[in-house]
Design a protein around this motif. Structure first.
Motif: not given
Lengths: 51, 381
Positions: B185-198, B203-218
């Motif tokens: 997850a990087g450091e200092r709360g600059q990134y928030i990985p999100g793991i999406h499980l179905v 049982k885990i049928a599928s998964y995906d995810g995205v790493v959100v960068t907490l920059d000025d756009k948020i």
């Protein structure tokens, strides 16, 4: 076995079969569950900037 | 998409290093994590920088579960905190457990019971099968470092998800290693990985995810901003009263008899008027204003880079006691005035290493020495 007892037995079997059929749903099985896990680490430095 | 089961977790090192200011900030950090809705955290070695009581008391005030499966009291072998927790939401049972490396230095006060870090691999090999029986998804919050964490995926089957901790670093995408979905997850709360499980039929049928960068756009959260500002203001007031208590307002700090000490820019100016005039219009000469503006002008962690010789002989003690020593002055880069022997002074030319002591990556992530130095030219080129 008289007719009332037969009816009770049949009713019991029907209810039991219904519950068995529904049990995965009642237990939450069968319907997909979406879970999101958000993670961080080493967050202390976030409070560091002095300006 | 709205997720009914949204878990927020942290894999450790949310406390600071040492000292009163760091401990107050650490307690605030946990309060902020609670406010943000964190569910489960594991412990890193930093969490023991103050005391076991401080750590446990800090979390007592929150709804956050603290887990560490291989950290036990040395005398009784009983767990220091919960070895694991199982959270059930959306009909799925998710087990969270945590591990810390045996090479981590756990600070223990003399008055405290000693702790023991059990072998993480043996612990996991015993625990994971038990968790598999109790839960549909098993999540490891790993404070083992990268290499040991990856080894865990090879040696211990049954882990579904792993969140890396201890070594800073970032996976920009989710990775699957030996069947384990993992993220860094990087450091200092600059990134928030999100793991999406179905999860389907347990049982885990599928998964995906995205790493959100907490920059000025948020967009910033106003409530959290207010919470941080209030905390910083309180800290500044606290340390302002501390520093003023030792020296009466308006009285200069005592100059040590003998030994080297700071002199202040007035002394330098006597011989270096031309250099002083150039310096006076530059950013270093207004460095203290930044702290005043941000209500951080009494903050012990900020002062060393915004005043002269904070906490050192003849250096800044408070803005009322030593008003002539505010801002970044000659001696910040060239050294104490009393060490200035003459024309052959080795400190006359300052290299990038001096600048980088304050312009750190944390404070100035975009700092470029060759560009920055053009803003502080105060010598004849």
């Amino acid at each position: 076995m008289n007719s009332l007892t037969r009816f009770r037995s049949l009713l019991f079997l029907l209810v039991a079969a219904g519950l068995a059929a529904l049990s995965p749903r009642l237990l939450g099985k069968g319907s997909p569950c979406d879970i999101l896990i958000q993670a961080t680490t080493d967050v202390y430095g976030e409070l560091a900037p002095c300006g | 998409m709205k997720f009914p089961s949204n878990f927020r977790v942290d894999s450790g090192d949310f406390f600071g290093m040492a000292g009163e200011q760091d401990s107050l900030k650490s307690a605030f950090m946990v309060a902020a994590m609670d406010k943000l809705g964190y569910d489960v955290v594991t412990l890193g070695e930093r969490e023991f920088n103050y005391s076991q009581a401080f750590l446990l008391d800090t979390f007592k005030k929150t709804k956050i579960d603290v887990v560490s499966s291989n950290l036990v009291y040395a005398d009784t072998k009983k767990p220091f905190v919960k070895p694991y927790v199982i959270r059930k939401m959306c009909s799925t049972r998710v087990a969270f457990f945590g591990l810390i490396g045996t090479d981590m230095k756990i600070r223990t006060l003399l008055s405290e019971r000693a702790l023991e870090v059990k072998d993480p691999f043996a612990t996991a090999k015993a625990l994971v099968p038990e968790l598999r029986k109790k839960a549909d998804v098993v999540v490891l919050l790993s404070h083992l470092g990268l290499t040991e964490s990856q080894r865990m995926t090879l040696e211990v089957p049954g882990i579904d998800v792993m969140v890396f901790g201890h070594q800073p670093g970032l996976f920009r995408e989710l990775v699957k290693t030996n069947g384990v979905i993992n993220t860094r997850a990087g450091e200092r709360g600059q990134y928030i990985p999100g793991i999406h499980l179905v999860v389907e039929d347990g049982k885990i049928a599928s998964y995906d995810g995205v790493v959100v960068t907490l920059d000025d756009k948020i967009p910033a959260d106003e409530e959290m901003n207010q919470m941080v500002d209030t905390f910083n203001d309180e800290m500044n007031r606290r340390f302002s009263s501390n520093s003023n208590a030792s020296t009466p307002p308006g009285q200069p700090a005592p100059i040590p008899v003998g030994g080297d000490h700071y002199l202040g820019e007035k002394n330098c100016r006597r011989c270096h008027e031309a250099e002083y005039q150039m310096y006076a219009s530059q950013p270093h000469a207004r460095a203290f204003d930044t702290l005043t503006k941000n209500q951080r002008d009494s903050s012990p962690e900020c002062l060393p880079c915004h005043v002269v010789g904070y906490g050192q002989p003849g250096g800044f003690s408070s803005k009322t006691a030593t008003p002539d020593l505010v801002n970044v002055q000659c001696e910040n880069c060239h050294g104490m005035g009393t060490k200035h022997p003459g024309k052959e002074d080795a400190n006359a030319v300052v290299g990038p290493q001096v600048c980088l002591t304050c312009h750190t990556h944390e404070q100035n992530p975009d700092f470029d020495y060759s560009e920055a130095v053009t803003h502080i030219v105060h010598w004849h080129q």
